[in-house]
Design a protein around this motif. Sequence first.
Motif, PDB file in Angstrom:
ATOM      1  N   THR A 129     -13.556  28.860  26.197  1.00 61.01           N
ATOM      2  CA  THR A 129     -12.786  27.499  26.384  1.00 61.01           C
ATOM      3  C   THR A 129     -12.644  26.758  25.010  1.00 61.01           C
ATOM      4  O   THR A 129     -11.351  26.274  24.733  1.00 61.01           O
ATOM      5  CB  THR A 129     -13.276  26.648  27.495  1.00 61.01           C
ATOM      6  N   GLU A 130     -13.780  26.805  24.367  1.00 64.12           N
ATOM      7  CA  GLU A 130     -13.661  25.890  23.029  1.00 64.12           C
ATOM      8  C   GLU A 130     -12.728  26.994  21.984  1.00 64.12           C
ATOM      9  O   GLU A 130     -11.990  26.223  21.182  1.00 64.12           O
ATOM     10  CB  GLU A 130     -14.869  26.107  22.414  1.00 64.12           C
ATOM     11  N   ALA A 131     -12.765  28.236  22.247  1.00 65.38           N
ATOM     12  CA  ALA A 131     -11.924  29.053  21.277  1.00 65.38           C
ATOM     13  C   ALA A 131     -10.548  29.129  21.622  1.00 65.38           C
ATOM     14  O   ALA A 131      -9.605  28.973  20.779  1.00 65.38           O
ATOM     15  CB  ALA A 131     -12.414  30.476  21.492  1.00 65.38           C
ATOM     16  N   LEU A 132     -10.366  29.032  23.082  1.00 64.32           N
ATOM     17  CA  LEU A 132      -8.846  28.864  23.513  1.00 64.32           C
ATOM     18  C   LEU A 132      -8.149  27.541  22.696  1.00 64.32           C
ATOM     19  O   LEU A 132      -6.967  27.589  22.394  1.00 64.32           O
ATOM     20  CB  LEU A 132      -8.847  28.693  24.847  1.00 64.32           C
ATOM     21  N   ILE A 133      -8.988  26.495  22.919  1.00 67.30           N
ATOM     22  CA  ILE A 133      -8.490  25.210  22.367  1.00 67.30           C
ATOM     23  C   ILE A 133      -8.251  25.208  20.850  1.00 67.30           C
ATOM     24  O   ILE A 133      -7.011  24.651  20.384  1.00 67.30           O
ATOM     25  CB  ILE A 133      -9.419  23.863  22.747  1.00 67.30           C
ATOM     26  N   ALA A 134      -9.136  25.855  20.221  1.00 70.51           N
ATOM     27  CA  ALA A 134      -9.128  26.015  18.534  1.00 70.51           C
ATOM     28  C   ALA A 134      -7.832  26.695  18.200  1.00 70.51           C
ATOM     29  O   ALA A 134      -7.015  26.271  17.383  1.00 70.51           O
ATOM     30  CB  ALA A 134     -10.405  26.296  18.337  1.00 70.51           C
ATOM     31  N   SER A 135      -7.722  27.830  19.059  1.00 72.76           N
ATOM     32  CA  SER A 135      -6.642  28.553  18.715  1.00 72.76           C
ATOM     33  C   SER A 135      -5.090  27.766  18.920  1.00 72.76           C
ATOM     34  O   SER A 135      -4.233  28.065  18.125  1.00 72.76           O
ATOM     35  CB  SER A 135      -6.524  30.121  19.425  1.00 72.76           C
ATOM     36  N   LEU A 136      -5.160  27.163  19.952  1.00 68.61           N
ATOM     37  CA  LEU A 136      -3.874  26.441  20.398  1.00 68.61           C
ATOM     38  C   LEU A 136      -3.784  25.396  19.475  1.00 68.61           C
ATOM     39  O   LEU A 136      -2.462  25.084  18.896  1.00 68.61           O
ATOM     40  CB  LEU A 136      -4.023  25.808  21.735  1.00 68.61           C
ATOM     41  N   PRO A 266     -10.233  21.228  34.658  1.00 70.58           N
ATOM     42  CA  PRO A 266      -9.122  20.664  33.706  1.00 70.58           C
ATOM     43  C   PRO A 266      -9.433  19.481  32.728  1.00 70.58           C
ATOM     44  O   PRO A 266      -9.032  19.413  31.714  1.00 70.58           O
ATOM     45  CB  PRO A 266      -7.831  20.399  34.598  1.00 70.58           C
ATOM     46  N   ALA A 267     -10.248  18.439  33.175  1.00 65.71           N
ATOM     47  CA  ALA A 267     -10.364  17.129  32.374  1.00 65.71           C
ATOM     48  C   ALA A 267     -11.174  17.627  31.083  1.00 65.71           C
ATOM     49  O   ALA A 267     -10.699  17.036  30.102  1.00 65.71           O
ATOM     50  CB  ALA A 267     -10.907  16.184  33.203  1.00 65.71           C
ATOM     51  N   LYS A 268     -11.978  18.602  31.402  1.00 62.88           N
ATOM     52  CA  LYS A 268     -12.726  19.093  30.100  1.00 62.88           C
ATOM     53  C   LYS A 268     -11.980  19.539  29.106  1.00 62.88           C
ATOM     54  O   LYS A 268     -11.930  19.384  27.988  1.00 62.88           O
ATOM     55  CB  LYS A 268     -14.042  19.567  30.397  1.00 62.88           C
ATOM     56  N   VAL A 269     -10.903  20.393  29.648  1.00 62.12           N
ATOM     57  CA  VAL A 269     -10.280  21.183  28.695  1.00 62.12           C
ATOM     58  C   VAL A 269      -9.203  20.121  28.137  1.00 62.12           C
ATOM     59  O   VAL A 269      -9.185  20.339  26.575  1.00 62.12           O
ATOM     60  CB  VAL A 269      -9.322  22.031  29.508  1.00 62.12           C
ATOM     61  N   ALA A 270      -8.865  19.295  28.562  1.00 64.38           N
ATOM     62  CA  ALA A 270      -7.949  18.046  28.089  1.00 64.38           C
ATOM     63  C   ALA A 270      -8.723  17.492  27.052  1.00 64.38           C
ATOM     64  O   ALA A 270      -8.229  17.263  25.811  1.00 64.38           O
ATOM     65  CB  ALA A 270      -7.433  17.357  29.091  1.00 64.38           C
ATOM     66  N   GLU A 271      -9.956  17.130  27.263  1.00 66.14           N
ATOM     67  CA  GLU A 271     -10.969  16.269  26.308  1.00 66.14           C
ATOM     68  C   GLU A 271     -11.166  17.169  24.995  1.00 66.14           C
ATOM     69  O   GLU A 271     -11.175  16.457  24.153  1.00 66.14           O
ATOM     70  CB  GLU A 271     -12.251  16.141  27.113  1.00 66.14           C
ATOM     71  N   ALA A 274      -7.884  16.984  22.871  1.00 61.72           N
ATOM     72  CA  ALA A 274      -7.875  15.577  22.226  1.00 61.72           C
ATOM     73  C   ALA A 274      -8.706  15.589  21.083  1.00 61.72           C
ATOM     74  O   ALA A 274      -8.338  15.028  20.037  1.00 61.72           O
ATOM     75  CB  ALA A 274      -8.136  14.478  23.194  1.00 61.72           C
ATOM     76  N   ALA A 275      -9.851  16.251  21.066  1.00 61.39           N
ATOM     77  CA  ALA A 275     -10.991  16.051  20.151  1.00 61.39           C
ATOM     78  C   ALA A 275     -10.526  16.965  18.970  1.00 61.39           C
ATOM     79  O   ALA A 275     -10.519  16.468  17.747  1.00 61.39           O
ATOM     80  CB  ALA A 275     -12.213  16.472  20.726  1.00 61.39           C
ATOM     81  N   ALA A 276      -9.996  17.893  19.345  1.00 61.95           N
ATOM     82  CA  ALA A 276      -9.630  18.931  18.167  1.00 61.95           C
ATOM     83  C   ALA A 276      -8.269  18.603  17.430  1.00 61.95           C
ATOM     84  O   ALA A 276      -8.178  18.923  16.437  1.00 61.95           O
ATOM     85  CB  ALA A 276      -9.229  20.276  18.805  1.00 61.95           C
ATOM     86  N   ARG A 279      -4.388  14.086  19.306  1.00 56.90           N
ATOM     87  CA  ARG A 279      -3.380  13.499  20.081  1.00 56.90           C
ATOM     88  C   ARG A 279      -3.619  12.878  21.387  1.00 56.90           C
ATOM     89  O   ARG A 279      -4.459  12.829  21.987  1.00 56.90           O
ATOM     90  CB  ARG A 279      -2.607  14.864  20.298  1.00 56.90           C
ATOM     91  N   ASP A 280      -2.584  11.977  21.638  1.00 59.03           N
ATOM     92  CA  ASP A 280      -2.563  10.897  22.542  1.00 59.03           C
ATOM     93  C   ASP A 280      -2.279  11.780  23.876  1.00 59.03           C
ATOM     94  O   ASP A 280      -1.089  12.504  23.843  1.00 59.03           O
ATOM     95  CB  ASP A 280      -1.795   9.830  22.355  1.00 59.03           C
ATOM     96  N   LEU A 281      -2.994  11.767  24.985  1.00 55.66           N
ATOM     97  CA  LEU A 281      -2.634  12.640  25.887  1.00 55.66           C
ATOM     98  C   LEU A 281      -1.935  11.911  27.387  1.00 55.66           C
ATOM     99  O   LEU A 281      -2.319  12.156  28.579  1.00 55.66           O
ATOM    100  CB  LEU A 281      -4.111  13.437  26.434  1.00 55.66           C
TER     101      LEU A 281
END
Length: 335
Positions: A129-136, A266-271, A274-276, A279-281
């Motif tokens: 999940t962390e890798a997915l967000i970093a790549s996005l 999903p809330a954790k994915v969004a968090e 936002a941290a990476a 951006r305002d969500l």
Amino acid sequence: MSAIAVVGLESAAVSEWILGLDLDARGPLRFTRAGNGKSNLTYLVTDAAGQRWILRRAPVGPRLASAHDVARECRVLRALESTAVPAPAVLAFTNDAEVSEAPLLLLAFVDGQVPGEVGLDPAACSRLTEALIASLARVHDVDLRATGLDDLAPHTPYAARQLKRWRRQWEASRTRDLPAVERLADRLEAAVPEQRELALVHGDYHLLNVIAAPGGETIRAIVDWELCTLGDPLADLGGLLAYWPQDADARAWTVPIQRAAGFPPPAKVAELYAAATGRDLDALGFWHALGLWKVAIICEGVRRRALDDERNAARTGIPPAHAVEDLIARAEVLL
């Protein structure tokens, strides 16, 4: 040795084309369907020495205007070669009718796991999940001018473009009357948020469109760029959540794994996003609902193509009719 027939390819002509490239490929070549194949057709190409490549083409038979554009996908992937975005390398492209009835894109093979197709332990799910967000985040950081992608799509408001396009897609691909799809489109149109930035948008970012390291530490490649465009980056996050693994009792067609396998809510994915990105969500609910609406229409299109020509059916079969209704129902509660 004669080439073995495979759906969507003239194996002899395609073999001759690949063997003529500077790849040191050794015949005979073997072609097998790869991936879920719900949109563009994807093939694993293997030569006599065991070397592997990936080949892409549009679905067979009639298709919607501007959809399944392999040439566009080729352009995007070539542009990304100079960036930090993990993507497969383009090896060759052809639109020669003597080779294939549809354009072909040959890509480097990326070894790894498609997370939506394999079992992962909870720790791997967390790392993934962390890798997915970093790549996005890397996708959304692409410099449009430096990569030559500034003219990939109009710079007009993305949500309005999406609603217009996907309404047309629904009318062109629906297999039945389903008023809930149009009602949700009307609600989305009335709730469009202000667009604050323009970024590269993958357009179909989820667990089945990435290749990860076996332990989930890194994303080795993001694949399936045919819907890539310019727009609001939150659209990709909303789309990712639209495909995100559901609770064990959910009837989800989109990703055949459950949240119980260890993926965060999903809330954790969004968090994490936002941290990476910083951006305002605030507008994420809209983009999540739009993502579900689009996936419902994509689902219907998959059904339509498979019903029109069974050669387009994925190895996992045709999605059930209730999948569209389920997705629309999930979206309705977000607006």
